[in-house]
Design a protein around this motif. Structure first.
Motif, PDB file in Angstrom:
ATOM      1  N   LYS A 125       0.845  -1.204   0.000  1.00 55.80           N
ATOM      2  CA  LYS A 125       0.000   0.000   0.000  1.00 55.80           C
ATOM      3  C   LYS A 125       0.880   1.254   0.000  1.00 55.80           C
ATOM      4  CE  LYS A 125      -3.960  -2.126   2.179  1.00 55.80           C
ATOM      5  NZ  LYS A 125      -4.796  -2.278   3.364  1.00 55.80           N
ATOM      6  N   LYS A 126       1.986   1.149   0.710  1.00 52.14           N
ATOM      7  CA  LYS A 126       2.921   2.282   0.764  1.00 52.14           C
ATOM      8  C   LYS A 126       4.284   1.806   0.303  1.00 52.14           C
ATOM      9  CE  LYS A 126       2.204   3.336   5.114  1.00 52.14           C
ATOM     10  NZ  LYS A 126       2.346   3.980   6.422  1.00 52.14           N
ATOM     11  N   LEU A 127       4.950   2.677  -0.428  1.00 55.59           N
ATOM     12  CA  LEU A 127       6.208   2.262  -1.039  1.00 55.59           C
ATOM     13  C   LEU A 127       7.147   3.458  -1.140  1.00 55.59           C
ATOM     14  CD1 LEU A 127       7.892   0.257  -2.852  1.00 55.59           C
ATOM     15  CD2 LEU A 127       6.592   1.145  -4.776  1.00 55.59           C
ATOM     16  N   VAL A 128       8.410   3.218  -0.829  1.00 50.98           N
ATOM     17  CA  VAL A 128       9.434   4.229  -1.093  1.00 50.98           C
ATOM     18  C   VAL A 128      10.319   3.698  -2.222  1.00 50.98           C
ATOM     19  CG1 VAL A 128      11.559   5.262  -0.210  1.00 50.98           C
ATOM     20  CG2 VAL A 128       9.505   5.298   1.183  1.00 50.98           C
ATOM     21  N   ILE A 129      10.549   4.536  -3.205  1.00 49.74           N
ATOM     22  CA  ILE A 129      11.494   4.187  -4.270  1.00 49.74           C
ATOM     23  C   ILE A 129      12.698   5.110  -4.140  1.00 49.74           C
ATOM     24  CG2 ILE A 129      11.890   4.133  -6.766  1.00 49.74           C
ATOM     25  CD1 ILE A 129       9.005   3.327  -7.153  1.00 49.74           C
ATOM     26  N   VAL A 130      13.858   4.507  -4.011  1.00 53.24           N
ATOM     27  CA  VAL A 130      15.087   5.283  -3.889  1.00 53.24           C
ATOM     28  C   VAL A 130      15.768   5.290  -5.244  1.00 53.24           C
ATOM     29  CG1 VAL A 130      17.291   5.519  -2.681  1.00 53.24           C
ATOM     30  CG2 VAL A 130      15.314   4.531  -1.494  1.00 53.24           C
ATOM     31  N   GLY A 131      15.873   6.471  -5.815  1.00 52.64           N
ATOM     32  CA  GLY A 131      16.495   6.580  -7.130  1.00 52.64           C
ATOM     33  C   GLY A 131      15.699   7.526  -7.999  1.00 52.64           C
ATOM     34  N   ASN A 132      16.341   8.055  -9.002  1.00 50.58           N
ATOM     35  CA  ASN A 132      15.658   9.013  -9.871  1.00 50.58           C
ATOM     36  C   ASN A 132      15.837   8.691 -11.342  1.00 50.58           C
ATOM     37  OD1 ASN A 132      18.288   9.584 -10.325  1.00 50.58           O
ATOM     38  ND2 ASN A 132      18.234  11.703  -9.622  1.00 50.58           N
ATOM     39  N   ASN A 133      16.315   7.469 -11.629  1.00 48.83           N
ATOM     40  CA  ASN A 133      16.504   7.139 -13.042  1.00 48.83           C
ATOM     41  C   ASN A 133      15.167   6.793 -13.685  1.00 48.83           C
ATOM     42  OD1 ASN A 133      15.941   4.509 -12.246  1.00 48.83           O
ATOM     43  ND2 ASN A 133      18.097   3.998 -11.999  1.00 48.83           N
ATOM     44  N   ILE A 134      15.195   6.538 -14.963  1.00 47.53           N
ATOM     45  CA  ILE A 134      13.934   6.354 -15.685  1.00 47.53           C
ATOM     46  C   ILE A 134      13.211   5.100 -15.222  1.00 47.53           C
ATOM     47  CG2 ILE A 134      14.881   5.118 -17.676  1.00 47.53           C
ATOM     48  CD1 ILE A 134      12.962   7.153 -19.290  1.00 47.53           C
ATOM     49  N   LYS A 135      13.959   4.080 -14.824  1.00 48.23           N
ATOM     50  CA  LYS A 135      13.318   2.856 -14.340  1.00 48.23           C
ATOM     51  C   LYS A 135      12.562   3.137 -13.045  1.00 48.23           C
ATOM     52  CE  LYS A 135      12.410  -1.475 -13.935  1.00 48.23           C
ATOM     53  NZ  LYS A 135      13.262  -2.439 -13.266  1.00 48.23           N
ATOM     54  N   ALA A 136      13.185   3.919 -12.167  1.00 48.28           N
ATOM     55  CA  ALA A 136      12.526   4.260 -10.903  1.00 48.28           C
ATOM     56  C   ALA A 136      11.238   5.029 -11.181  1.00 48.28           C
ATOM     57  CB  ALA A 136      13.478   5.088 -10.040  1.00 48.28           C
ATOM     58  N   CYS A 137      11.304   5.964 -12.123  1.00 45.13           N
ATOM     59  CA  CYS A 137      10.133   6.790 -12.432  1.00 45.13           C
ATOM     60  C   CYS A 137       9.047   5.957 -13.116  1.00 45.13           C
ATOM     61  CB  CYS A 137      10.541   7.973 -13.305  1.00 45.13           C
ATOM     62  SG  CYS A 137      11.672   9.094 -12.467  1.00 45.13           S
ATOM     63  N   GLU A 138       9.448   5.065 -13.999  1.00 46.98           N
ATOM     64  CA  GLU A 138       8.473   4.188 -14.648  1.00 46.98           C
ATOM     65  C   GLU A 138       7.725   3.360 -13.615  1.00 46.98           C
ATOM     66  OE1 GLU A 138      10.833   3.104 -18.800  1.00 46.98           O
ATOM     67  OE2 GLU A 138      10.722   1.663 -17.177  1.00 46.98           O
ATOM     68  N   THR A 139       8.495   2.744 -12.730  1.00 45.00           N
ATOM     69  CA  THR A 139       7.887   1.873 -11.723  1.00 45.00           C
ATOM     70  C   THR A 139       6.951   2.674 -10.833  1.00 45.00           C
ATOM     71  OG1 THR A 139       9.893   0.550 -11.771  1.00 45.00           O
ATOM     72  CG2 THR A 139       8.414   0.205  -9.902  1.00 45.00           C
ATOM     73  N   ALA A 140       7.381   3.870 -10.467  1.00 48.11           N
ATOM     74  CA  ALA A 140       6.527   4.728  -9.636  1.00 48.11           C
ATOM     75  C   ALA A 140       5.196   4.994 -10.332  1.00 48.11           C
ATOM     76  CB  ALA A 140       7.254   6.041  -9.341  1.00 48.11           C
ATOM     77  N   SER A 141       5.251   5.327 -11.607  1.00 51.21           N
ATOM     78  CA  SER A 141       4.034   5.636 -12.356  1.00 51.21           C
ATOM     79  C   SER A 141       3.088   4.448 -12.410  1.00 51.21           C
ATOM     80  CB  SER A 141       4.372   6.032 -13.792  1.00 51.21           C
ATOM     81  OG  SER A 141       4.925   7.299 -13.831  1.00 51.21           O
ATOM     82  N   VAL A 142       3.643   3.292 -12.722  1.00 50.32           N
ATOM     83  CA  VAL A 142       2.785   2.105 -12.879  1.00 50.32           C
ATOM     84  C   VAL A 142       2.136   1.738 -11.546  1.00 50.32           C
ATOM     85  CG1 VAL A 142       2.796  -0.348 -13.407  1.00 50.32           C
ATOM     86  CG2 VAL A 142       4.073   1.208 -14.839  1.00 50.32           C
ATOM     87  N   LEU A 143       2.925   1.737 -10.491  1.00 48.44           N
ATOM     88  CA  LEU A 143       2.373   1.312  -9.199  1.00 48.44           C
ATOM     89  C   LEU A 143       1.396   2.345  -8.643  1.00 48.44           C
ATOM     90  CD1 LEU A 143       5.438  -0.488  -7.589  1.00 48.44           C
ATOM     91  CD2 LEU A 143       3.523  -1.455  -8.851  1.00 48.44           C
ATOM     92  N   GLN A 144       1.644   3.607  -8.925  1.00 56.78           N
ATOM     93  CA  GLN A 144       0.664   4.646  -8.534  1.00 56.78           C
ATOM     94  C   GLN A 144      -0.699   4.362  -9.155  1.00 56.78           C
ATOM     95  OE1 GLN A 144       2.392   8.365  -9.913  1.00 56.78           O
ATOM     96  NE2 GLN A 144       2.181   9.161  -7.843  1.00 56.78           N
ATOM     97  N   THR A 145      -0.642   3.955 -10.403  1.00 57.33           N
ATOM     98  CA  THR A 145      -1.875   3.673 -11.131  1.00 57.33           C
ATOM     99  C   THR A 145      -2.713   2.624 -10.425  1.00 57.33           C
ATOM    100  OG1 THR A 145      -0.710   4.131 -13.158  1.00 57.33           O
ATOM    101  CG2 THR A 145      -2.757   2.922 -13.368  1.00 57.33           C
TER     102      THR A 145
END
Lengths: 545, 280
Positions: A219-239
């Motif tokens: 339900k809650k997640l921290v992603i450490v990193g700012n590369n494109i993979k980190a941002c992609e994963t953030a977007s998908v899981l937010q969805t």
């Protein structure tokens, strides 16, 4: 010659090469095998080098330690991202375009329902094999270690070891995530130091591979990193309703990408209730209870979360190569020290991809694979094959990522991208702005003109992608042309599902298209491809035609 | 392999008939275990809830404290309070200990088979611990593996209990009933997984541990548990040689080189100590 007896293939007459089939029961590898070029690692860099060398008539061995050919970083990286995204997209679409109707719910949905990595790995492996089996290269599943500068010892699973002699050896074995302190479990009262920050235990704290096999969607997640993979994963899981906190050491996400993409991502991320924490570092990660994993930041902030995904801090896979038995030199960060482009301090050993540049993208690695073979062939006394006589690489798309499709085709990166730092420096948003593209319908200089257009999207597509918070629900095309000749120089494409546009750009460059070709081509006005016509017309308008 | 008598074969038919009539009562998942699983899968649950749950069962709380204080977990420190144990070990580990203690051989009542059930259960625990070590090496499915390993052979003791419950024929030997329980293990395990509402992957692993190449969606996970079972037998019974481990098809499938297997075996003392602590 120590190859198994196999028929001959069509190669340059000056350099006849036997066809080397996959080793099998009937055609086992001999204990001692000799090749011209041995490539260690079958990711984008290694595959590309091995294929190019094989097509050029060289005797080539491609050695892969992992279970599947294709490269762990690549398969667990952009390929897995793409599959996860597609599966999520399918779920959104089947849920009548309303995210609230998603079957997936954090805390209840098994990650396997969204992505089954076994299937991903197997299907990618099959695809890679399809490409490799069209050549005469020798595939070896094994763990290679140096015996000396020209000799590799290869241990294999349930098979006798091999010795492989090679005139040239190309290291393309990629990188893996850093476990900051594998020997020391961190507990709450443990003092934090820079050298002792976290343990990737694959239960609380995951790396870019293991996060894809978490049991339940957190339900809650921290992603450490700012590369494109980190941002992609953030977007998908937010969805899918996951509350995502993204921690970046720089002010902008994806610092090596265009300002346009950075802005699009950040805007969507924040609109989906994402927490963006720029210019901060994680100093410690620890856990003490169910649902409670803590990230301590350099400014003293303490974030309570459920899981932590680490998308930064990777190191090259050089430790298991036994480089001590060679004259190779390593840099402090375990990257291979180069004497010239791709060539190490040992004349016959080359290094490419993330072994020399930890930020190297798969597409760049792939280009390096071809270039290193060109370097070797030009240095050798053997005649060049037809396949490698001066073929330009500029039409090969670079930075081609899966979520959304985004590519720079042609030599346009200087107009679009911030320059990548050669050494680690503190990133600054202002600095990024200085190098950010100024591509809004303006002439970059006297010789190049840029036309811009939006991609045509159906309302249904837009609704789905907007609901998903995808960075580029609409998409853009920037077309670069020579002011004088109207020749197409390149294209910059961002747009979900815009693969065809990337291919068209490649085609335009290889066939030397001009603006006229796009204007008079029968591009369908109801598809993305019409963007080329619109962009070409935009250029003509700027030129006052 | 035990040759089955007519009476034993009749007992097997009888068990099938009970199943067909829907008269098989699969043991309930103990309330504590059910709650532990629920808490570990619910992000809104707190550490206090889990602590309270475990402490509500005095025997379980004592068991957890004993294990937490064992050399395997706390070699250099004596834990005096439950909260201290939670802080020291982490709630996930405490949850695993609680799960292993509450879903144990003691759940099953099969007179005359107590030692067999203890042995089956010790093997299951060993499998769970080894499977987790394997999953960590592979960086895959670590979270689910302990549970999959622990329950991979749950069908055997359940079958044993049910066979004992319905058996009225004294001529059937001990070995015959054990043999039958193993024959029914897979089918019964699948029923248990459904009855206990386990994640799908647990059901698949139970069904395919001994047939891992045929596992439809979770071959890696199933192979990991199969290899974990092999390592557990190697450690507990010493009936498996190290050479056989090196030739394990399941470990080969998971891409374990000889070096990797040797590295895995270096964990044997940790697994042994943990196993001993958990089975005290």
């Amino acid at each position: 010659m120590t190859y198994p007896d196999t028929p001959q293939t069509n190669t340059p007459e000056s350099n006849p090469v036997p066809v080397i089939l996959e080793h099998d029961q009937e055609n086992p590898l001999q204990e001692m095998t000799e090749v011209d070029i041995a490539v260690i690692g079958s990711g984008p860099a290694g595959q590309s080098a091995a294929l190019h060398a094989a097509f050029s008539g060289k005797r080539v061995a491609l050695i892969e330690r992992a279970k599947y050919f294709g490269g762990t970083s690549e398969v667990f990286g952009s390929i897995a991202s793409r599959r996860l995204y597609q599966n999520v997209l399918q779920k959104v679409t089947s849920a009548s375009l309303i995210p609230a109707c998603l079957a997936a719910r954090p805390g209840e949905t098994e990650m396997r329902a969204l992505i089954n990595m076994e299937e991903v790995l197997e299907s990618e492996h099959e695809r890679v094999l399809q490409r490799l089996t069209h050549t005469n290269l020798l595939r070896i599943h094994g763990h290679a270690r140096f015996k000396d500068n020209n000799t590799l010892s290869i241990s294999r699973i349930q098979q006798p070891p091999l010795t492989l002699k090679a005139q040239q050896i190309i290291l393309a074995c990629g990188a893996h995530a850093v476990d900051q302190n594998p020997k020391n479990h961190i507990v709450k009262d443990q003092p934090s130091t820079n050298e002792n920050r976290w343990v990737i235990d694959h239960e609380h704290c995951f790396d870019h591979e293991s996060f894809l096999s978490i049991l339940y969607l957190p339900k809650k997640l921290v992603i450490v990193g700012n590369n494109i993979k980190a941002c992609e994963t953030a977007s998908v899981l937010q969805t899918l309703g996951v509350s995502v906190t993204l921690i970046s050491h720089s002010l902008a996400p994806m610092p090596d990408q265009s300002k346009e993409l950075q802005d699009q991502f950040l805007s969507h991320f924040l609109s989906q209730n994402g927490y963006w924490i720029p210019e901060n570092q994680v100093t410690r990660i620890y856990w003490e209870s169910v649902g409670n994993t803590f990230c301590e930041l350099s400014d003293g902030t303490l974030i309570e979360t459920e899981k932590v995904f680490i998308f930064e801090q990777t190191i090259p896979n050089t430790q298991a190569l036994n480089v001590e038995d060679t004259d190779l030199k390593m840099d402090d960060n375990n990257t291979v020290r180069l004497a010239t482009t791709y060539q190490t301090q040992v004349d016959n050993i080359y290094a490419i991809g993330r072994l020399t540049d930890i930020n190297c993208s798969p597409e760049e690695a792939s280009v390096q694979g071809r270039e290193v073979i060109d370097t070797i062939l030009q240095a050798s006394t053997l005649p060049l094959s037809k396949q490698q006589q001066g073929k330009p690489n500029h039409w090969i798309p670079t930075r081609f990522y899966g979520f959304p499709e985004m590519a720079y085709v042609g030599e346009i990166a200087p107009y679009v991208l911030p320059q990548r730092p050669t050494t680690h420096i503190e990133e600054s948003y202002d600095d990024a702005l200085l190098d950010a593209p100024q591509i809004n319908n303006s002439q970059v200089n006297n010789s190049i003109v840029i036309g811009r257009s939006q991609l045509y999207r159906t309302l249904e597509q837009q609704a789905v992608w907007n609901n998903m918070g995808i960075m580029s629900a609409t998409g853009t095309l920037s077309l670069f042309a020579d002011t004088e000749t109207d020749a197409i120089i390149g294209a910059f494409i961002i747009g979900t599902g815009a693969c065809e546009l990337i291919e068209i750009a490649r085609m335009a460059l290889t066939h030397h298209y001009t603006l006229e070709d796009f204007i008079h081509s029968p591009m369908s006005s109801s598809t993305d491809t019409y963007a080329y016509t619109a962009a070409a017309l935009n250029i003509l308008q700027q030129k006052g035609c | 392999m035990v040759e089955l008598s007519n009476a034993a074969l009749e007992l097997a038919q009888n068990l099938k008939a009970h199943a067909a009539r829907g008269e098989l009562n699969v043991p309930m998942l103990p309330a504590v275990a059910s709650r532990v699983i629920q808490i570990t899968q619910d992000a809104t649950s707190t550490a206090d809830e889990l602590a309270e749950l475990i402490q509500s069962d005095q025997a379980l709380a004592m068991h957890v404290m004993r294990i937490a204080n064992s050399a395997a977990y706390s070699p250099n420190i004596t834990l005096v309070s439950f909260q201290q144990a939670i802080t020291r070990l982490g709630m996930n580990l405490i949850s695993e200990i609680a799960l292993a203690a509450s879903v144990s051989g003691k759940m099953f009542k099969a007179a005359g088979f107590e030692k067999d059930i203890d042995h089956i259960w010790k093997h299951a625990l060993g499998t769970a611990l080894w499977s987790k070590e394997i999953a960590k090496s592979c960086k895959r499915d670590v979270e689910a593996t302990f549970l999959c390993g622990l329950l991979h052979s749950i069908g055997t003791p359940v079958s044993l209990q049910l066979l004992c419950d319905i058996n009225t024929e004294s001529s059937i030997t001990h070995d015959e009933i054990l043999n039958l329980s193993q024959k029914f293990s897979r089918a019964m395990g699948k029923r248990v997984a459904i009855a206990w509402d386990m994640p799908e992957i647990v059901g698949e692993v139970i069904a395919f541990t001994n047939l891992w190449p045929e596992a439809p969606t979770a071959k890696d996970q199933t192979a990991a548990v199969s290899a974990g079972a092999l390592l557990s037998r190697w450690q507990i019974t010493q009936q498996i040689s190290e050479e056989e481990l090196l030739q394990s098809d399941a470990l080969a499938f998971l891409n374990f080189y000889e070096d990797d297997i040797h590295a895995l075996l270096e964990h044997s003392s940790i697994v042994h100590n943990t196993l001993e602590a958990m089975t005290v």
